[in-house]
Design a protein around this motif. Sequence first.
Motif, PDB file in Angstrom:
ATOM      1  N   GLU A  69      10.713  -8.815  -5.655  1.00 59.83           N
ATOM      2  CA  GLU A  69      10.763  -8.307  -7.023  1.00 59.83           C
ATOM      3  C   GLU A  69       9.488  -7.539  -7.342  1.00 59.83           C
ATOM      4  O   GLU A  69       8.425  -7.786  -6.776  1.00 59.83           O
ATOM      5  N   ARG A  70       9.599  -6.607  -8.206  1.00 56.47           N
ATOM      6  CA  ARG A  70       8.508  -5.833  -8.833  1.00 56.47           C
ATOM      7  C   ARG A  70       7.887  -4.781  -7.918  1.00 56.47           C
ATOM      8  O   ARG A  70       7.234  -3.877  -8.406  1.00 56.47           O
ATOM      9  N   PHE A  71       8.074  -4.879  -6.621  1.00 56.61           N
ATOM     10  CA  PHE A  71       7.446  -3.933  -5.681  1.00 56.61           C
ATOM     11  C   PHE A  71       8.504  -2.973  -5.144  1.00 56.61           C
ATOM     12  O   PHE A  71       9.604  -3.385  -4.793  1.00 56.61           O
ATOM     13  N   SER A  72       8.130  -1.701  -5.064  1.00 54.18           N
ATOM     14  CA  SER A  72       9.013  -0.717  -4.441  1.00 54.18           C
ATOM     15  C   SER A  72       8.151   0.367  -3.806  1.00 54.18           C
ATOM     16  O   SER A  72       6.988   0.555  -4.168  1.00 54.18           O
ATOM     17  N   ALA A  73       8.726   1.045  -2.832  1.00 58.81           N
ATOM     18  CA  ALA A  73       7.987   2.114  -2.146  1.00 58.81           C
ATOM     19  C   ALA A  73       8.942   3.249  -1.844  1.00 58.81           C
ATOM     20  O   ALA A  73      10.146   3.040  -1.661  1.00 58.81           O
ATOM     21  N   GLU A  74       8.388   4.451  -1.812  1.00 55.66           N
ATOM     22  CA  GLU A  74       9.182   5.614  -1.461  1.00 55.66           C
ATOM     23  C   GLU A  74       8.299   6.610  -0.734  1.00 55.66           C
ATOM     24  O   GLU A  74       7.076   6.616  -0.873  1.00 55.66           O
ATOM     25  N   PHE A  75       8.942   7.455   0.032  1.00 57.43           N
ATOM     26  CA  PHE A  75       8.265   8.539   0.751  1.00 57.43           C
ATOM     27  C   PHE A  75       9.208   9.734   0.661  1.00 57.43           C
ATOM     28  O   PHE A  75      10.056   9.934   1.524  1.00 57.43           O
ATOM     29  N   PRO A  76       9.084  10.504  -0.410  1.00 55.36           N
ATOM     30  CA  PRO A  76      10.046  11.591  -0.637  1.00 55.36           C
ATOM     31  C   PRO A  76       9.858  12.738   0.353  1.00 55.36           C
ATOM     32  O   PRO A  76       8.847  12.834   1.058  1.00 55.36           O
ATOM     33  N   LYS A  77      10.838  13.620   0.348  1.00 54.38           N
ATOM     34  CA  LYS A  77      10.790  14.777   1.244  1.00 54.38           C
ATOM     35  C   LYS A  77       9.533  15.615   0.995  1.00 54.38           C
ATOM     36  O   LYS A  77       8.902  16.124   1.922  1.00 54.38           O
ATOM     37  N   GLU A  78       9.194  15.757  -0.259  1.00 51.60           N
ATOM     38  CA  GLU A  78       7.975  16.482  -0.626  1.00 51.60           C
ATOM     39  C   GLU A  78       7.051  15.543  -1.377  1.00 51.60           C
ATOM     40  O   GLU A  78       7.502  14.769  -2.214  1.00 51.60           O
ATOM     41  N   GLY A  79       5.771  15.628  -1.083  1.00 51.37           N
ATOM     42  CA  GLY A  79       4.813  14.828  -1.832  1.00 51.37           C
ATOM     43  C   GLY A  79       4.421  13.550  -1.134  1.00 51.37           C
ATOM     44  O   GLY A  79       4.911  13.224  -0.040  1.00 51.37           O
ATOM     45  N   PRO A  80       3.502  12.807  -1.769  1.00 51.84           N
ATOM     46  CA  PRO A  80       2.955  11.610  -1.122  1.00 51.84           C
ATOM     47  C   PRO A  80       3.924  10.436  -1.162  1.00 51.84           C
ATOM     48  O   PRO A  80       4.926  10.440  -1.885  1.00 51.84           O
ATOM     49  N   SER A  81       3.583   9.423  -0.411  1.00 50.58           N
ATOM     50  CA  SER A  81       4.289   8.148  -0.500  1.00 50.58           C
ATOM     51  C   SER A  81       3.737   7.406  -1.721  1.00 50.58           C
ATOM     52  O   SER A  81       2.540   7.499  -2.037  1.00 50.58           O
ATOM     53  N   ILE A  82       4.602   6.684  -2.391  1.00 47.54           N
ATOM     54  CA  ILE A  82       4.211   5.941  -3.592  1.00 47.54           C
ATOM     55  C   ILE A  82       4.550   4.468  -3.398  1.00 47.54           C
ATOM     56  O   ILE A  82       5.671   4.135  -2.996  1.00 47.54           O
ATOM     57  N   LEU A  83       3.563   3.616  -3.682  1.00 50.39           N
ATOM     58  CA  LEU A  83       3.817   2.174  -3.772  1.00 50.39           C
ATOM     59  C   LEU A  83       3.738   1.832  -5.251  1.00 50.39           C
ATOM     60  O   LEU A  83       2.731   2.105  -5.912  1.00 50.39           O
ATOM     61  N   ARG A  84       4.795   1.260  -5.755  1.00 52.27           N
ATOM     62  CA  ARG A  84       4.899   1.000  -7.184  1.00 52.27           C
ATOM     63  C   ARG A  84       4.993  -0.506  -7.427  1.00 52.27           C
ATOM     64  O   ARG A  84       5.795  -1.187  -6.796  1.00 52.27           O
ATOM     65  N   ILE A  85       4.163  -0.985  -8.311  1.00 52.12           N
ATOM     66  CA  ILE A  85       4.188  -2.411  -8.667  1.00 52.12           C
ATOM     67  C   ILE A  85       4.447  -2.482 -10.163  1.00 52.12           C
ATOM     68  O   ILE A  85       3.640  -2.023 -10.980  1.00 52.12           O
ATOM     69  N   GLN A  86       5.567  -3.057 -10.510  1.00 62.42           N
ATOM     70  CA  GLN A  86       5.902  -3.180 -11.924  1.00 62.42           C
ATOM     71  C   GLN A  86       5.426  -4.521 -12.467  1.00 62.42           C
ATOM     72  O   GLN A  86       5.341  -5.513 -11.731  1.00 62.42           O
ATOM     73  N   GLN A  87       5.111  -4.541 -13.742  1.00 60.19           N
ATOM     74  CA  GLN A  87       4.737  -5.777 -14.438  1.00 60.19           C
ATOM     75  C   GLN A  87       3.712  -6.566 -13.618  1.00 60.19           C
ATOM     76  O   GLN A  87       3.948  -7.716 -13.236  1.00 60.19           O
ATOM     77  N   VAL A  88       2.580  -5.948 -13.383  1.00 55.28           N
ATOM     78  CA  VAL A  88       1.580  -6.563 -12.499  1.00 55.28           C
ATOM     79  C   VAL A  88       1.102  -7.903 -13.045  1.00 55.28           C
ATOM     80  O   VAL A  88       1.060  -8.129 -14.257  1.00 55.28           O
ATOM     81  N   VAL A  89       0.763  -8.780 -12.095  1.00 53.78           N
ATOM     82  CA  VAL A  89       0.192 -10.091 -12.412  1.00 53.78           C
ATOM     83  C   VAL A  89      -1.149 -10.196 -11.697  1.00 53.78           C
ATOM     84  O   VAL A  89      -1.458  -9.399 -10.801  1.00 53.78           O
ATOM     85  N   ARG A  90      -1.950 -11.206 -12.089  1.00 53.66           N
ATOM     86  CA  ARG A  90      -3.299 -11.334 -11.512  1.00 53.66           C
ATOM     87  C   ARG A  90      -3.245 -11.449  -9.989  1.00 53.66           C
ATOM     88  O   ARG A  90      -4.122 -10.948  -9.288  1.00 53.66           O
ATOM     89  N   GLY A  91      -2.223 -12.091  -9.494  1.00 54.09           N
ATOM     90  CA  GLY A  91      -2.113 -12.276  -8.050  1.00 54.09           C
ATOM     91  C   GLY A  91      -1.887 -10.982  -7.278  1.00 54.09           C
ATOM     92  O   GLY A  91      -1.986 -10.974  -6.051  1.00 54.09           O
ATOM     93  N   ASP A  92      -1.592  -9.896  -7.986  1.00 53.87           N
ATOM     94  CA  ASP A  92      -1.432  -8.597  -7.306  1.00 53.87           C
ATOM     95  C   ASP A  92      -2.772  -7.944  -7.025  1.00 53.87           C
ATOM     96  O   ASP A  92      -2.831  -6.930  -6.311  1.00 53.87           O
ATOM     97  N   SER A  93      -3.846  -8.478  -7.580  1.00 54.36           N
ATOM     98  CA  SER A  93      -5.184  -7.914  -7.340  1.00 54.36           C
ATOM     99  C   SER A  93      -5.505  -8.003  -5.856  1.00 54.36           C
ATOM    100  O   SER A  93      -5.484  -9.092  -5.265  1.00 54.36           O
TER     101      SER A  93
END
Lengths: 111, 115
Positions: free
Chosen positions: B63-87
């Motif tokens: 949950e909350r984590f997703s990643a993408e590497f589109p045809k154009e542009g950089p790869s993105i790691l996305r963390i939604q609703q971050v919690v302290r443990g994501d530090s």
Amino acid sequence: SQQGEEDPQALSIQEGENATMNCSYKTSINNLQWYRQNSGRGLVHLILIRSNEREKHSGRLRVTLDTSKKSSSLLITASRAADTASYFCATVPGANSKLTFGKGITLSVRP
Amino acid sequence: NAGVMQNPRHLVRRRGQEARLRCSPMKGHSHVYWYRQLPEEGLKFMVYLQKENIIDESGMPKERFSAEFPKEGPSILRIQQVVRGDSAAYFCASSPPAGQGYEQYFGPGTRLTVT
């Protein structure tokens, strides 16, 4: 659990001495790699040794691999203060498998 | 020849906010990997991507984590609703098309702090 486990956890030596770091692993591998990480930085690839190789050299680095004992060692000869860093081994079970890192060894080289 | 680039280098988020971490691989590299490193720990694999494809996400929290590497542009790691443990420090690496079992080139990392 970690595939590669480095030993010792920390090592402190005098400049000019040799540093030996060990890595043990549990399952068979396609290759094993060593990386260095300076404080606050990304990892830098040092050397890759394949399962059918026993020893490899790169400058002051010497890596050995003993697949019967499932262990590898990294030797840094004539150490320098600039070698101070954390060193990680990473194992690769298959040719297209992901790297699995150990917790690392902190090497301090005193000037 | 520029190496792997990551931005931002430092990111501070409050609990509940979203964090977006970007990674541009080395020129000619089509494989991207994301790792997380906690203090005094080694790197933990999160996800392996090729252009427009997730190849291995076995290390990603469900949950909350997703990643993408589109045809154009950089790869993105996305963390939604971050919690302290994501530090943690999040590192991106890339490799040439030979495959993920070969040497990887790492970026400088993004240090995420959740307050």
